[in-house]
Design a protein around this motif. Structure first.
Motif, mmCIF file in Angstrom:
data_model
loop_
_atom_site.group_PDB
_atom_site.id
_atom_site.type_symbol
_atom_site.label_atom_id
_atom_site.label_comp_id
_atom_site.label_asym_id
_atom_site.label_seq_id
_atom_site.Cartn_x
_atom_site.Cartn_y
_atom_site.Cartn_z
ATOM 1 N N ALA A 160 -70.256 -30.299 -12.892
ATOM 2 C CA ALA A 160 -71.716 -30.243 -12.778
ATOM 3 C C ALA A 160 -72.091 -29.488 -11.512
ATOM 4 O O ALA A 160 -71.353 -29.507 -10.528
ATOM 5 C CB ALA A 160 -72.287 -31.656 -12.731
ATOM 6 N N GLY A 161 -73.239 -28.815 -11.545
ATOM 7 C CA GLY A 161 -73.720 -28.129 -10.358
ATOM 8 C C GLY A 161 -73.868 -29.109 -9.210
ATOM 9 O O GLY A 161 -74.144 -30.289 -9.419
ATOM 10 N N ARG A 162 -73.692 -28.620 -8.002
ATOM 11 C CA ARG A 162 -73.761 -29.500 -6.838
ATOM 12 C C ARG A 162 -74.127 -28.721 -5.591
ATOM 13 O O ARG A 162 -74.081 -27.505 -5.568
ATOM 14 C CB ARG A 162 -72.458 -30.251 -6.633
ATOM 15 N N THR A 163 -74.469 -29.461 -4.559
ATOM 16 C CA THR A 163 -74.804 -28.877 -3.277
ATOM 17 C C THR A 163 -74.212 -29.743 -2.175
ATOM 18 O O THR A 163 -73.925 -30.923 -2.404
ATOM 19 C CB THR A 163 -76.338 -28.740 -3.124
ATOM 20 N N LYS A 164 -73.971 -29.153 -1.024
ATOM 21 C CA LYS A 164 -73.437 -29.876 0.152
ATOM 22 C C LYS A 164 -72.115 -30.567 -0.166
ATOM 23 O O LYS A 164 -71.950 -31.759 0.037
ATOM 24 C CB LYS A 164 -74.466 -30.885 0.652
ATOM 25 N N PHE A 165 -71.150 -29.817 -0.664
ATOM 26 C CA PHE A 165 -69.842 -30.343 -1.038
ATOM 27 C C PHE A 165 -68.761 -29.554 -0.309
ATOM 28 O O PHE A 165 -69.042 -28.562 0.359
ATOM 29 C CB PHE A 165 -69.645 -30.240 -2.559
ATOM 30 N N GLY A 166 -67.527 -29.976 -0.448
ATOM 31 C CA GLY A 166 -66.416 -29.255 0.152
ATOM 32 C C GLY A 166 -65.751 -28.336 -0.866
ATOM 33 O O GLY A 166 -65.636 -28.672 -2.043
ATOM 34 N N MET A 167 -65.341 -27.159 -0.404
ATOM 35 C CA MET A 167 -64.630 -26.194 -1.256
ATOM 36 C C MET A 167 -63.558 -25.562 -0.382
ATOM 37 O O MET A 167 -63.875 -24.961 0.651
ATOM 38 C CB MET A 167 -65.606 -25.154 -1.792
ATOM 39 N N VAL A 168 -62.293 -25.725 -0.758
ATOM 40 C CA VAL A 168 -61.186 -25.229 0.058
ATOM 41 C C VAL A 168 -60.162 -24.512 -0.810
ATOM 42 O O VAL A 168 -60.133 -24.683 -2.028
ATOM 43 C CB VAL A 168 -60.486 -26.370 0.832
ATOM 44 N N VAL A 169 -59.331 -23.721 -0.150
ATOM 45 C CA VAL A 169 -58.216 -23.052 -0.812
ATOM 46 C C VAL A 169 -56.931 -23.655 -0.262
ATOM 47 O O VAL A 169 -56.765 -23.787 0.954
ATOM 48 C CB VAL A 169 -58.222 -21.531 -0.538
ATOM 49 N N ALA A 170 -56.014 -24.027 -1.158
ATOM 50 C CA ALA A 170 -54.703 -24.529 -0.772
ATOM 51 C C ALA A 170 -53.683 -24.015 -1.777
ATOM 52 O O ALA A 170 -53.866 -24.181 -2.986
ATOM 53 C CB ALA A 170 -54.696 -26.053 -0.733
ATOM 54 N N ARG A 171 -52.671 -23.348 -1.276
ATOM 55 C CA ARG A 171 -51.613 -22.784 -2.132
ATOM 56 C C ARG A 171 -52.181 -21.940 -3.254
ATOM 57 O O ARG A 171 -51.820 -22.105 -4.416
ATOM 58 C CB ARG A 171 -50.715 -23.884 -2.649
ATOM 59 N N GLU A 172 -53.128 -21.082 -2.896
ATOM 60 C CA GLU A 172 -53.738 -20.119 -3.816
ATOM 61 C C GLU A 172 -54.577 -20.737 -4.923
ATOM 62 O O GLU A 172 -54.879 -20.107 -5.920
ATOM 63 C CB GLU A 172 -52.686 -19.177 -4.380
ATOM 64 N N LYS A 173 -54.968 -22.007 -4.768
ATOM 65 C CA LYS A 173 -55.861 -22.669 -5.713
ATOM 66 C C LYS A 173 -57.117 -23.102 -4.983
ATOM 67 O O LYS A 173 -57.076 -23.421 -3.795
ATOM 68 C CB LYS A 173 -55.191 -23.890 -6.347
ATOM 69 N N ILE A 174 -58.237 -23.105 -5.718
ATOM 70 C CA ILE A 174 -59.517 -23.516 -5.127
ATOM 71 C C ILE A 174 -59.825 -24.942 -5.583
ATOM 72 O O ILE A 174 -59.745 -25.260 -6.771
ATOM 73 C CB ILE A 174 -60.646 -22.557 -5.576
ATOM 74 N N TYR A 175 -60.202 -25.781 -4.618
ATOM 75 C CA TYR A 175 -60.524 -27.170 -4.910
ATOM 76 C C TYR A 175 -61.949 -27.485 -4.450
ATOM 77 O O TYR A 175 -62.388 -27.020 -3.395
ATOM 78 C CB TYR A 175 -59.557 -28.110 -4.169
ATOM 79 N N LEU A 176 -62.666 -28.267 -5.278
ATOM 80 C CA LEU A 176 -63.992 -28.777 -4.923
ATOM 81 C C LEU A 176 -63.891 -30.267 -4.693
ATOM 82 O O LEU A 176 -63.171 -30.958 -5.421
ATOM 83 C CB LEU A 176 -64.989 -28.563 -6.083
ATOM 84 N N THR A 177 -64.644 -30.771 -3.729
ATOM 85 C CA THR A 177 -64.694 -32.199 -3.496
ATOM 86 C C THR A 177 -66.113 -32.586 -3.099
ATOM 87 O O THR A 177 -66.762 -31.886 -2.355
ATOM 88 C CB THR A 177 -63.692 -32.663 -2.419
ATOM 89 N N GLY A 178 -66.581 -33.670 -3.664
ATOM 90 C CA GLY A 178 -67.918 -34.160 -3.322
ATOM 91 C C GLY A 178 -68.937 -33.893 -4.391
ATOM 92 O O GLY A 178 -68.777 -33.199 -5.328
#
Length: 122
Positions: free
Chosen positions: A104-122
């Motif tokens: 779902a769409g979101r705002t004010k969350f975390g987005m990181v890259v680890a081992r060439e993959k993108i992860y969203l949290t929050g």
């Protein structure tokens, strides 16, 4: 190189959403506005979105795209996923060509890259 995209300026009730894209080169200590030379469509102005670099490309997800409500929250939250390629100065909307059900769409969350993959949290 360090990149900055969008955000907002001003006070609640009188905010301007930004859709500009900038790069900073720490070797020359210079900022360059990239948004003026972008080819093709680009994401609409937004704030509170995720923005990361992976394998030389920039990825943007979500964010608030409307006026803040009286409580300072984003009533219109976007769920689009975009990729920017600095070498060609082009954005590509990835949302339409992906399989599965997107988050779902979101705002004010975390987005990181680890081992060439993108992860969203929050």
């Amino acid at each position: 190189t360090f990149y900055v995209h969008g955000g907002s300026r001003g006070l609640a009730g009188n905010q301007e959403l930004l859709g500009d894209l900038w790069s900073f080169d720490p070797c020359t200590m210079e900022w360059t506005e990239l948004s003026a030379s972008i080819i093709g469509p680009a994401p609409e102005p937004r704030r509170g979105h995720g923005f990361v670099c992976n394998e030389g490309r920039l990825f943007l997800y979500g964010g608030g795209i409307g006026e803040l409500d009286p409580d300072g929250e984003d009533p219109v939250v976007d769920d689009q996923f975009w990729m920017f390629t600095p070498s060609t100065n082009t954005w590509m909307r990835l949302s339409d060509g992906l399989g599965g059900v997107p988050p779902a769409g979101r705002t004010k969350f975390g987005m990181v890259v680890a081992r060439e993959k993108i992860y969203l949290t929050g």
